[in-house]
Write a protein that holds these residues in place. Structure first.
Motif, short mmCIF file in Angstrom:
data_model
loop_
_atom_site.label_atom_id
_atom_site.label_comp_id
_atom_site.label_asym_id
_atom_site.label_seq_id
_atom_site.Cartn_x
_atom_site.Cartn_y
_atom_site.Cartn_z
N THR A 116 0.81 -1.23 0.00
CA THR A 116 0.00 0.00 0.00
C THR A 116 0.84 1.27 0.00
N TYR A 117 1.88 1.30 0.81
CA TYR A 117 2.63 2.54 1.00
C TYR A 117 3.80 2.62 0.02
N ARG A 118 4.10 3.84 -0.38
CA ARG A 118 5.25 4.11 -1.24
C ARG A 118 6.31 4.81 -0.40
N PHE A 119 7.47 4.18 -0.25
CA PHE A 119 8.55 4.77 0.53
C PHE A 119 9.87 4.34 -0.07
N ARG A 120 10.89 5.09 0.24
CA ARG A 120 12.22 4.83 -0.32
C ARG A 120 12.76 3.50 0.20
N GLY A 121 13.25 2.70 -0.71
CA GLY A 121 13.82 1.42 -0.34
C GLY A 121 12.81 0.29 -0.27
N ARG A 122 11.58 0.55 -0.70
CA ARG A 122 10.55 -0.49 -0.62
C ARG A 122 10.90 -1.69 -1.49
N GLU A 123 11.28 -1.45 -2.72
CA GLU A 123 11.61 -2.56 -3.61
C GLU A 123 12.85 -3.31 -3.15
N ALA A 124 13.82 -2.57 -2.62
CA ALA A 124 15.03 -3.23 -2.10
C ALA A 124 14.68 -4.13 -0.92
N LEU A 125 13.80 -3.64 -0.04
CA LEU A 125 13.37 -4.45 1.10
C LEU A 125 12.62 -5.69 0.64
N PHE A 126 11.78 -5.52 -0.38
CA PHE A 126 11.04 -6.67 -0.90
C PHE A 126 11.99 -7.68 -1.54
N ASN A 127 13.03 -7.22 -2.21
CA ASN A 127 14.01 -8.14 -2.80
C ASN A 127 14.77 -8.89 -1.72
N VAL A 128 15.04 -8.24 -0.61
CA VAL A 128 15.69 -8.93 0.51
C VAL A 128 14.78 -10.03 1.03
N LEU A 129 13.48 -9.75 1.11
CA LEU A 129 12.52 -10.77 1.53
C LEU A 129 12.51 -11.95 0.56
N LEU A 130 12.57 -11.67 -0.73
CA LEU A 130 12.63 -12.75 -1.70
C LEU A 130 13.89 -13.59 -1.52
N ALA A 131 15.00 -12.94 -1.20
CA ALA A 131 16.23 -13.69 -0.91
C ALA A 131 16.05 -14.56 0.33
N GLY A 132 15.30 -14.04 1.31
CA GLY A 132 15.02 -14.84 2.51
C GLY A 132 14.17 -16.06 2.22
N VAL A 133 13.29 -15.96 1.23
CA VAL A 133 12.49 -17.12 0.83
C VAL A 133 13.38 -18.24 0.29
N LEU A 134 14.44 -17.85 -0.43
CA LEU A 134 15.34 -18.83 -1.03
C LEU A 134 16.41 -19.33 -0.06
N MET A 135 16.50 -18.73 1.12
CA MET A 135 17.55 -19.09 2.07
C MET A 135 17.20 -20.39 2.79
N PRO A 136 18.05 -21.41 2.74
CA PRO A 136 17.77 -22.66 3.47
C PRO A 136 17.77 -22.42 4.98
N PRO A 137 16.82 -23.01 5.72
CA PRO A 137 16.77 -22.80 7.17
C PRO A 137 18.03 -23.25 7.90
N VAL A 138 18.74 -24.23 7.35
CA VAL A 138 19.93 -24.73 8.03
C VAL A 138 21.00 -23.65 8.15
N ILE A 139 21.01 -22.69 7.22
CA ILE A 139 22.00 -21.61 7.27
C ILE A 139 21.72 -20.67 8.43
N LEU A 140 20.45 -20.47 8.76
CA LEU A 140 20.07 -19.52 9.80
C LEU A 140 20.02 -20.14 11.19
N ALA A 141 19.99 -21.46 11.29
CA ALA A 141 19.77 -22.10 12.58
C ALA A 141 20.90 -21.80 13.57
N VAL A 142 22.13 -21.92 13.14
CA VAL A 142 23.26 -21.68 14.05
C VAL A 142 23.35 -20.21 14.47
N PRO A 143 23.26 -19.22 13.55
CA PRO A 143 23.24 -17.82 14.01
C PRO A 143 22.08 -17.53 14.96
N GLN A 144 20.91 -18.11 14.72
CA GLN A 144 19.80 -17.91 15.64
C GLN A 144 20.11 -18.49 17.02
N TYR A 145 20.78 -19.63 17.04
CA TYR A 145 21.14 -20.22 18.33
C TYR A 145 22.12 -19.32 19.09
#
Length: 297
Positions: A116-145
Motif C-alpha cells: 500500500t505505502y510508497r517509501f524509499r527502499g521499498r523494492e530493495a526491502l522486498f528483494n531482501v525478503l525474496l532472498a530470505g524465501v530462497l535461504m535454506p533454514p539450516v544456514i540460519l539455525a546456528v546464528p539464531q542459536y
C-alpha cells in the motif's frame, strides 16, 4: 456460392484425427497424476498398516498386511514415561499454533505496508525478503542459536517460537495478496472519510486479505509442526521437545530396544491427525470466506 467437400475426403493438415487420439493424449497426464499420487500415498499407507502391528508382527508378516496390535500400541505409547508422548504433542501444538498465529499477524501488517505505502527502499526491502524465501533454514539455525544464547533464551519455549515469527514467504504471500485484493481506491476513500491508517487496515483491508492470511497460517503451521532442525539445536530438555524431536529420540533408542519401533510408528501415525483436521477445518473456512467475498463484491 459455397462448395461442399466430399464426404470421404481426408481431414485437412493440422486438424484432429478423431476422438480416439484425443482420449489417448488425455490419458497421459491422468496416468502421471496417478503415479504421483501412488508415490506420495504409499509411505502413508505403510505407516497406517504398520501401526496396527505388534512388535512380533512388524518384522514377521507381509508389509501391507494389517496386524492385531493397534490397541496395545496405543496403550504402550500413552504409558511410555508417564505419557510424555502427549506432552510432546502439546508442545508441538503450542509451537505451531502460537508461532503460526504470530507469524500471520506479522505477515499481514508487513505485506499490507509493502503493497500500500510508497517509501524509499521499498523494492530493495522486498528483494531482501525474496532472498530470505530462497535461504535454506539450516544456514540460519546456528546464528539464531548464538543470538538466543546471548539472550539466555536457549532451552526454552521462546527459543523455538521467536525465530518462527518472521516468515519471509508469509510476508511475500501477504504482500502479493494485499496488492491484488485491496484496491487503492478503497484505501483512499477511507482516508477521505477521516479514518486513521490502523482503522483502515483492521476494518477495511484485513477482511479483504483474510483468505490469503488463512493460507499463510496453514503453511506456517505445517512448517513449524514438521520442523526438526531448530528444536534439535535449541532444546536439551526432552519435556519441551515437539513431536518430531520426541519421535527421533524414540527412534534412536529403538536401535537398542526394538520394541520401541512400534511406538515410533504409532506415534508418527497419530501425529498426522492434527494436520489433517486443521486442513479440513481451514479449507471449509477458506471456501466460505471466498464465497462470501464474491457475494459482497
Amino acid at each position: 456460392m459455397s462448395t461442399l467437400a466430399p464426404t470421404g475426403a481426408p481431414p485437412a493438415a493440422g486438424t484432429s484425427r478423431g476422438p480416439g487420439r484425443r482420449r489417448r493424449i488425455a490419458l497421459v497426464p491422468t496416468v502421471a497424476l496417478l503415479l504421483g499420487a501412488l508415490y506420495c500415498l504409499l509411505p502413508v499407507a505403510w505407516v497406517v498398516i504398520a501401526s496396527t502391528k505388534s512388535g512380533s508382527e512388524l518384522f514377521s508378516t507381509f508389509t501391507f498386511w494389517p496386524g492385531t496390535g493397534f490397541a496395545e500400541n496405543l496403550s504402550d505409547l500413552g504409558a511410555y514415561r508417564d505419557g510424555v508422548y502427549w506432552q510432546w504433542m502439546g508442545n508441538s501444538a503450542l509451537y505451531a499454533g502460537m508461532g503460526a498465529l504470530l507469524s500471520t499477524c506479522v505477515s499481514a501488517v508487513s505485506g499490507y505496508a509493502l503493497a500500500t505505502y510508497r517509501f524509499r527502499g521499498r523494492e530493495a526491502l522486498f528483494n531482501v525478503l525474496l532472498a530470505g524465501v530462497l535461504m535454506p533454514p539450516v544456514i540460519l539455525a546456528v546464528p539464531q542459536y548464538l543470538l538466543l544464547a546471548q539472550a539466555d533464551l536457549t532451552d526454552s519455549h521462546l527459543s523455538v517460537l521467536l525465530p518462527q515469527i518472521l516468515s519471509p514467504y508469509g510476508v511475500y504471500l501477504a504482500r502479493i495478496y494485499a496488492a491484488a485484493a485491496v484496491p487503492a481506491d478503497v484505501v483512499e476513500a477511507g482516508r477521505m472519510d477521516g479514518a486513521g491508517e490502523w482503522r483502515i487496515f483492521t476494518r477495511v483491508a484485513l477482511p479483504m486479505m483474510l483468505p490469503g492470511l488463512v493460507t499463510v497460517f496453514l503453511f506456517q503451521f505445517v512448517a513449524i509442526w514438521n520442523n526438526f532442525l531448530l528444536p534439535y539445536i535449541m532444546l536439551s530438555d526432552d519435556e519441551k521437545f515437539p513431536i518430531t524431536l520426541g519421535l527421533y529420540t524414540l527412534l534412536e533408542q529403538g536401535a537398542s530396544t526394538p520394541a520401541l519401533y512400534t511406538l515410533v510408528i504409532t506415534g508418527a501415525f497419530l501425529a498426522v491427525f492434527p494436520l489433517v483436521a486443521l486442513f479440513l477445518v481451514i479449507q471449509r473456512f477458506w471456501s466460505l470466506d471466498l464465497l462470501s467475498g464474491a457475494v459482497k463484491s
